[in-house]
Write a protein that holds these residues in place. Structure first.
Motif, PDB file in Angstrom:
ATOM      1  N   LEU A   1       0.836  -1.205   0.000  1.00 16.83           N
ATOM      2  CA  LEU A   1       0.000   0.000   0.000  1.00 16.83           C
ATOM      3  C   LEU A   1       0.865   1.248   0.000  1.00 16.83           C
ATOM      4  CD1 LEU A   1      -2.524  -1.074   2.784  1.00 16.83           C
ATOM      5  CD2 LEU A   1      -2.763  -1.348   0.303  1.00 16.83           C
ATOM      6  N   MET A   2       0.406   2.261  -0.719  1.00 22.36           N
ATOM      7  CA  MET A   2       1.151   3.528  -0.772  1.00 22.36           C
ATOM      8  C   MET A   2       0.277   4.611  -1.398  1.00 22.36           C
ATOM      9  SD  MET A   2       3.722   2.282  -3.790  1.00 22.36           S
ATOM     10  CE  MET A   2       3.823   0.668  -3.035  1.00 22.36           C
ATOM     11  N   SER A   3       0.820   5.800  -1.487  1.00 26.66           N
ATOM     12  CA  SER A   3       0.080   6.934  -2.053  1.00 26.66           C
ATOM     13  C   SER A   3       0.094   6.859  -3.578  1.00 26.66           C
ATOM     14  CB  SER A   3       0.747   8.233  -1.600  1.00 26.66           C
ATOM     15  OG  SER A   3       1.980   8.385  -2.285  1.00 26.66           O
ATOM     16  N   PRO A   4      -0.763   7.636  -4.226  1.00 31.02           N
ATOM     17  CA  PRO A   4      -0.758   7.666  -5.701  1.00 31.02           C
ATOM     18  C   PRO A   4       0.595   8.091  -6.294  1.00 31.02           C
ATOM     19  CG  PRO A   4      -2.787   8.620  -4.872  1.00 31.02           C
ATOM     20  CD  PRO A   4      -1.908   8.384  -3.671  1.00 31.02           C
ATOM     21  N   VAL A   5       1.266   9.070  -5.672  1.00 31.29           N
ATOM     22  CA  VAL A   5       2.557   9.482  -6.261  1.00 31.29           C
ATOM     23  C   VAL A   5       3.607   8.394  -6.081  1.00 31.29           C
ATOM     24  CG1 VAL A   5       2.212  11.979  -6.180  1.00 31.29           C
ATOM     25  CG2 VAL A   5       3.191  10.832  -4.180  1.00 31.29           C
ATOM     26  N   MET A   6       3.544   7.684  -4.956  1.00 31.56           N
ATOM     27  CA  MET A   6       4.496   6.583  -4.741  1.00 31.56           C
ATOM     28  C   MET A   6       4.206   5.421  -5.695  1.00 31.56           C
ATOM     29  SD  MET A   6       6.872   7.030  -2.408  1.00 31.56           S
ATOM     30  CE  MET A   6       7.173   5.443  -1.604  1.00 31.56           C
ATOM     31  N   ALA A   7       2.927   5.167  -5.948  1.00 31.58           N
ATOM     32  CA  ALA A   7       2.575   4.105  -6.898  1.00 31.58           C
ATOM     33  C   ALA A   7       3.049   4.484  -8.291  1.00 31.58           C
ATOM     34  CB  ALA A   7       1.066   3.871  -6.874  1.00 31.58           C
ATOM     35  N   ALA A   8       2.887   5.771  -8.629  1.00 32.97           N
ATOM     36  CA  ALA A   8       3.338   6.245  -9.942  1.00 32.97           C
ATOM     37  C   ALA A   8       4.860   6.091 -10.064  1.00 32.97           C
ATOM     38  CB  ALA A   8       2.928   7.702 -10.144  1.00 32.97           C
ATOM     39  N   ALA A   9       5.565   6.390  -8.974  1.00 36.64           N
ATOM     40  CA  ALA A   9       7.029   6.263  -8.996  1.00 36.64           C
ATOM     41  C   ALA A   9       7.439   4.803  -9.196  1.00 36.64           C
ATOM     42  CB  ALA A   9       7.618   6.815  -7.694  1.00 36.64           C
ATOM     43  N   ALA A  10       6.747   3.887  -8.522  1.00 40.72           N
ATOM     44  CA  ALA A  10       7.056   2.458  -8.680  1.00 40.72           C
ATOM     45  C   ALA A  10       6.761   2.001 -10.102  1.00 40.72           C
ATOM     46  CB  ALA A  10       6.248   1.632  -7.674  1.00 40.72           C
ATOM     47  N   ALA A  11       5.727   2.593 -10.702  1.00 34.71           N
ATOM     48  CA  ALA A  11       5.370   2.225 -12.073  1.00 34.71           C
ATOM     49  C   ALA A  11       6.504   2.582 -13.034  1.00 34.71           C
ATOM     50  CB  ALA A  11       4.088   2.951 -12.481  1.00 34.71           C
ATOM     51  N   VAL A  12       7.142   3.718 -12.787  1.00 36.05           N
ATOM     52  CA  VAL A  12       8.192   4.202 -13.680  1.00 36.05           C
ATOM     53  C   VAL A  12       9.483   3.375 -13.532  1.00 36.05           C
ATOM     54  CG1 VAL A  12       9.720   6.164 -14.150  1.00 36.05           C
ATOM     55  CG2 VAL A  12       7.266   6.543 -13.759  1.00 36.05           C
ATOM     56  N   THR A  13       9.832   3.028 -12.308  1.00 33.53           N
ATOM     57  CA  THR A  13      11.107   2.348 -12.092  1.00 33.53           C
ATOM     58  C   THR A  13      10.985   0.825 -12.058  1.00 33.53           C
ATOM     59  OG1 THR A  13      10.828   2.356  -9.696  1.00 33.53           O
ATOM     60  CG2 THR A  13      11.922   4.287 -10.664  1.00 33.53           C
ATOM     61  N   GLY A  14       9.768   0.336 -11.792  1.00 34.60           N
ATOM     62  CA  GLY A  14       9.589  -1.110 -11.714  1.00 34.60           C
ATOM     63  C   GLY A  14       9.903  -1.685 -10.345  1.00 34.60           C
ATOM     64  N   HIS A  15      10.215  -0.824  -9.400  1.00 31.41           N
ATOM     65  CA  HIS A  15      10.422  -1.288  -8.020  1.00 31.41           C
ATOM     66  C   HIS A  15       9.919  -0.211  -7.070  1.00 31.41           C
ATOM     67  CE1 HIS A  15      13.943   1.386  -7.717  1.00 31.41           C
ATOM     68  NE2 HIS A  15      14.239   0.979  -8.932  1.00 31.41           N
ATOM     69  N   LEU A  16       9.728  -0.564  -5.791  1.00 31.10           N
ATOM     70  CA  LEU A  16       9.293   0.443  -4.837  1.00 31.10           C
ATOM     71  C   LEU A  16      10.341   1.554  -4.837  1.00 31.10           C
ATOM     72  CD1 LEU A  16       7.900  -1.650  -1.831  1.00 31.10           C
ATOM     73  CD2 LEU A  16       6.800  -1.021  -3.974  1.00 31.10           C
ATOM     74  N   THR A  17       9.867   2.789  -4.857  1.00 29.01           N
ATOM     75  CA  THR A  17      10.764   3.929  -5.111  1.00 29.01           C
ATOM     76  C   THR A  17      10.373   5.111  -4.241  1.00 29.01           C
ATOM     77  OG1 THR A  17      11.062   3.228  -7.399  1.00 29.01           O
ATOM     78  CG2 THR A  17      11.466   5.560  -6.945  1.00 29.01           C
ATOM     79  N   ASP A  18      11.353   5.838  -3.804  1.00 25.20           N
ATOM     80  CA  ASP A  18      11.102   7.076  -3.085  1.00 25.20           C
ATOM     81  C   ASP A  18      10.738   8.151  -4.113  1.00 25.20           C
ATOM     82  OD1 ASP A  18      11.124   9.398  -1.604  1.00 25.20           O
ATOM     83  OD2 ASP A  18      12.833   8.774  -0.370  1.00 25.20           O
ATOM     84  N   VAL A  19       9.480   8.561  -4.098  1.00 30.82           N
ATOM     85  CA  VAL A  19       9.004   9.490  -5.134  1.00 30.82           C
ATOM     86  C   VAL A  19       9.800  10.795  -5.134  1.00 30.82           C
ATOM     87  CG1 VAL A  19       7.204  10.508  -3.663  1.00 30.82           C
ATOM     88  CG2 VAL A  19       6.926  10.531  -6.144  1.00 30.82           C
ATOM     89  N   ARG A  20      10.411  11.125  -4.006  1.00 28.71           N
ATOM     90  CA  ARG A  20      11.151  12.387  -3.928  1.00 28.71           C
ATOM     91  C   ARG A  20      12.326  12.411  -4.893  1.00 28.71           C
ATOM     92  NH1 ARG A  20      11.151  12.207   2.597  1.00 28.71           N
ATOM     93  NH2 ARG A  20      11.876  10.118   2.011  1.00 28.71           N
ATOM     94  N   GLU A  21      12.840  11.205  -5.224  1.00 29.12           N
ATOM     95  CA  GLU A  21      13.932  11.155  -6.202  1.00 29.12           C
ATOM     96  C   GLU A  21      13.451  11.568  -7.591  1.00 29.12           C
ATOM     97  OE1 GLU A  21      15.634   7.252  -5.923  1.00 29.12           O
ATOM     98  OE2 GLU A  21      16.049   7.532  -3.777  1.00 29.12           O
ATOM     99  N   LEU A  22      12.263  11.079  -7.962  1.00 27.60           N
ATOM    100  CA  LEU A  22      11.720  11.455  -9.278  1.00 27.60           C
ATOM    101  C   LEU A  22      11.327  12.920  -9.303  1.00 27.60           C
ATOM    102  CD1 LEU A  22       9.505   8.479 -10.484  1.00 27.60           C
ATOM    103  CD2 LEU A  22      11.953   8.820 -10.665  1.00 27.60           C
ATOM    104  N   MET A  23      10.829  13.412  -8.141  1.00 33.18           N
ATOM    105  CA  MET A  23      10.451  14.820  -8.072  1.00 33.18           C
ATOM    106  C   MET A  23      11.674  15.703  -8.262  1.00 33.18           C
ATOM    107  SD  MET A  23       7.788  14.476  -4.912  1.00 33.18           S
ATOM    108  CE  MET A  23       7.536  16.195  -4.605  1.00 33.18           C
ATOM    109  N   ALA A  24      12.809  15.257  -7.725  1.00 33.39           N
ATOM    110  CA  ALA A  24      14.050  16.023  -7.858  1.00 33.39           C
ATOM    111  C   ALA A  24      14.474  16.072  -9.324  1.00 33.39           C
ATOM    112  CB  ALA A  24      15.147  15.389  -7.005  1.00 33.39           C
ATOM    113  N   GLU A  25      14.279  14.937 -10.021  1.00 32.95           N
ATOM    114  CA  GLU A  25      14.636  14.892 -11.455  1.00 32.95           C
ATOM    115  C   GLU A  25      13.816  15.876 -12.266  1.00 32.95           C
ATOM    116  OE1 GLU A  25      14.203  11.068 -13.292  1.00 32.95           O
ATOM    117  OE2 GLU A  25      15.410  10.122 -11.740  1.00 32.95           O
ATOM    118  N   THR A  26      12.506  15.941 -11.927  1.00 30.03           N
ATOM    119  CA  THR A  26      11.604  16.806 -12.675  1.00 30.03           C
ATOM    120  C   THR A  26      11.930  18.269 -12.415  1.00 30.03           C
ATOM    121  OG1 THR A  26      10.010  15.145 -12.030  1.00 30.03           O
ATOM    122  CG2 THR A  26       9.165  17.009 -13.286  1.00 30.03           C
ATOM    123  N   ALA A  27      12.329  18.570 -11.187  1.00 26.92           N
ATOM    124  CA  ALA A  27      12.482  19.969 -10.761  1.00 26.92           C
ATOM    125  C   ALA A  27      13.667  20.670 -11.436  1.00 26.92           C
ATOM    126  CB  ALA A  27      12.683  20.036  -9.246  1.00 26.92           C
TER     127      ALA A  27
END
Lengths: 201, 472
Positions: B446-472
């Motif tokens: 179980l996780m939040s929508p942004v965390m689920a989205a992050a896992a979708a992109v990387t294929g593993h459980l992921t700290d969404v803050r890393e992807l947010m940093a990439e976008t920023a």
């Protein structure tokens, strides 16, 4: 609803905490439009393998527990979904009483509506009964609602609490819709008052 | 002067029809929500006893649990048992004259999404449904909780419920949330802290700056999982955000009645000095993006943590943790971010609202699903789906490789065709990670929508803050 007064029967030990209603009756069996016939699927995924064969290690598959009427379970029994199919499945299997340190709220309510008595006892007493139940069919436990006691096979007796109204309904097998409808005038009066105070509701 | 009251006390007192000498109370119910799975036996009971629905105008039904989320369902549901249940609800709604949103209606959706959406859910009300996630509606300052089928029948027949009063519990989330931390993280963090029985016998009132800062959608996410903390209900005092959300909805009051309602709703808060039997305080700054690792919603850890050792848990929980890890196919000590997923599910009554879809789409914009991962977005209602299409969110999901499906409970409880295969692992925004919940042998984190989205992109459980940093 069937009355509950006193039963003496085999108790099955399930020393697992947080046994949820998905474990008690998995969702694929919620598609029924009846209340009966769910006993065969009680604890389905713990009880049968994927081919539908019984798992011999599961407590209710063991010869000495197949006719269990009482479950002794870990903390927070019946957590999760509100499905009344959980008590229906227990009842259909033949379980009339459960003993644990705690229950999830909705499950606890649902039991009383179906003639099942969920008993709350302190941890050491649940453990005593768990050990007793582990002896198998030789250990017969008695649950007496009138005197509010559970008696282990060696005669050790524990007292439990139960709300008076629930006890009354269970002892007499009362349908509480009928009881509430006797108060129809009070419901009418409430609705009249609410119409003035809360017209949006 | 009367003693200070909690919000729960106030709603309770305003709905008390009768109190017996033994303390048993009869509580009036303002709204009764009904779905196809927990109601057929209740309607059957009415027929057998010749009883009617006492207040059909306060009774709202919708099929959601069983319905497929693919096109064609309005004409035929393949699974015979599901079809029978949905047909039974169609017939019961017709026979008993209750409000109904059939599968073909664009307003159909998950019962806890459409109640607020259509303005059935209002502050200060008592709301019940044969579904444990009824707690969702507490976000509006309504006393809302799940009931069993016998109680469904009782409410249908009498518009009341036999109840004993719960205790009051306050959960305060102070301060601000950090970036990447959402309402879902709050509610999971609370369950992680107090456990799945921590709220048993209580009604939780969530308060504090971090709760006030949440949108109505976020507040619904928080209250939705009050049941996973064992509480009878979750509540949040209504405020301007609540009123703004409700105003203008199809079944919200209008004109002078609206003004009268507002005057009353503004009195719905816990008085200064009101007594709470239990108080839990968590600093918003201390909440990280979290995931569950086990098969109970209390098995919560920050994404930066490692899979725990069952031996580190006390008593009975140790055995449960061992069983959980075996079921989940995990080893103690492995990093949570090393857990690979096969599927991502975004939806459910916990996180199937427009804001959830916006948040997930924000992460998925310009990105793709990791190879081999199946992604599914299931909007919470037909109207959420339409809005997401108008806002261009659907396009983002589809471009990222997600399936864009029709409204329903979907994979959250796998009563419909949306299920995991044995051993498959899912990053899900739903509310329960129980064994077999998403399909026999399926594994849910179980996780939040942004965390689920992050896992979708990387294929593993992921700290969404890393992807947010990439976008920023």
């Amino acid at each position: 609803m069937e009355k509950f007064t006193k039963i003496t029967g085999i108790a099955a030990p399930m020393p697992l905490v947080n046994i949820d209603t998905d474990m008690i009756i998995p969702k694929q069996f919620l598609k029924t439009i009846k209340r009966t016939g769910l006993g065969v699927n009680l604890f389905d995924e713990m009880r049968y393998d994927e081919q539908g064969n019984e798992k011999p290690d599961f407590v209710l598959n063991k010869p000495q527990y197949r006719d269990a009427q009482i479950l002794i379970a870990g903390d927070n029994f019946g957590c999760g979904s509100s499905r009344e199919h959980a008590p229906w499945a227990l009842l259909d299997f033949g379980i009339r009483a459960v003993v644990s340190t705690s229950y999830a709220d909705i499950f606890f309510n649902n039991c009383f509506k179906n003639g099942i008595l969920p008993i709350i006892l302190p941890e050491d007493q649940v453990q005593y009964l768990m050990d007793d139940a582990s002896k198998g069919a030789n250990a017969r436990i008695t649950v007496d609602l009138e005197s509010q006691t559970v008696t282990a096979s060696d005669g050790t007796t524990f007292a439990f609490e139960v709300e008076p109204f629930r006890k009354h309904c269970l002892l007499n097998g009362l349908d509480d819709i009928g009881l509430t409808l006797e108060k129809a005038d009070k419901i009418d009066a409430f609705e009249d008052k609410a119409k003035q105070l809360f017209p949006w509701a | 002067m009367t003693a200070p009251k909690t919000l729960y006390d106030k709603i309770w007192d305003a709905h008390l029809v009768d109190e017996s000498d033994d303390g048993t109370c009869l509580l009036y119910i303002d709204r009764h929500l009904v779905h196809e799975v927990t109601s057929p036996q209740a309607f059957e009971g009415l027929r057998m006893t010749g009883r009617k629905v006492r207040a059909p105008e306060k009774t709202i039904a919708v099929p959601d649990h069983n319905v497929p989320t693919t096109p064609g369902r309005e004409t035929r549901i393949e699974n015979a048992e599901s079809r029978i249940q949905v047909d039974a609800l169609d017939k019961n709604a017709r026979d008993f004259g209750i409000h109904y949103y059939p599968v073909a209606d664009v307003r159909q959706g998950i019962v806890h999404i459409i109640g607020p959406e259509q303005g059935w859910t209002l502050p200060g009300m008592t709301i019940v449904c044969g579904d444990s996630h009824t707690a969702t509606h507490g976000a509006f300052g309504a006393l809302a909780h799940g009931i069993g089928t016998s109680e469904v029948e009782h409410v249908l027949a009498t518009q009341t419920l036999i109840q004993s009063k719960s205790k009051n519990m306050k959960v305060e989330i102070t301060g601000k949330l950090s970036p990447g931390v959402t309402a879902k993280d709050i509610t999971l963090a609370v369950i992680g802290k107090i456990g799945t029985a921590g709220g048993t016998g209580h009604v939780i009132e969530y308060c504090g700056e971090a709760i006030r800062d949440l949108s109505m959608e976020g507040r619904m996410t928080v209250c939705n999982m009050a049941i996973e903390a064992g509480a009878r209900a979750g509540l949040i005092a209504p405020d301007e955000k609540t009123f703004d959300y409700v105003r203008g909805r199809p079944h919200a009051p209008k004109g002078a009645v609206w003004e009268a309602a507002m005057a009353y709703w503004k009195t719905l808060f816990s008085d200064e000095g009101a007594h709470f039997d239990k108080v839990v305080t968590i600093r918003g700054e201390d909440i990280a993006p979290v995931v569950t690792w086990g098969t109970s919603p209390e098995d919560v850890l920050p994404i930066t943590a490692e899979v725990p050792d069952p031996a580190s848990f006390p008593g009975g929980k140790s055995g449960a943790a061992k069983r959980s890890l075996e079921y989940m196919g995990l080893k103690p000590g492995m990093k949570l971010t090393d857990i690979k997923v096969d599927a991502v599910f975004i939806g459910s009554c916990t996180n199937g609202r427009i804001e959830d879809l916006r948040a997930a789409a924000e992460i998925l914009k310009g990105r793709k699903l990791a190879p081999g991962v199946r992604g599914m977005v299931v909007p919470g209602s037909g109207l959420v789906r339409l809005q997401a299409e108008e806002e261009g969110l659907a396009e983002i999901f589809i471009d990222a490789g997600f399936e864009w499906r029709l409204a329903g409970c979907s994979m959250c409880l796998g009563m419909n065709p949306d299920q995991l295969a044995p051993g498959e692992r899912c990053a899900g925004t739903s509310n329960r990670n129980f064994e077999g919940r998403m399909g026999r042998g399926g594994r849910t984190h179980l996780m939040s929508p942004v965390m689920a989205a992050a896992a979708a992109v990387t294929g593993h459980l992921t700290d969404v803050r890393e992807l947010m940093a990439e976008t920023a």
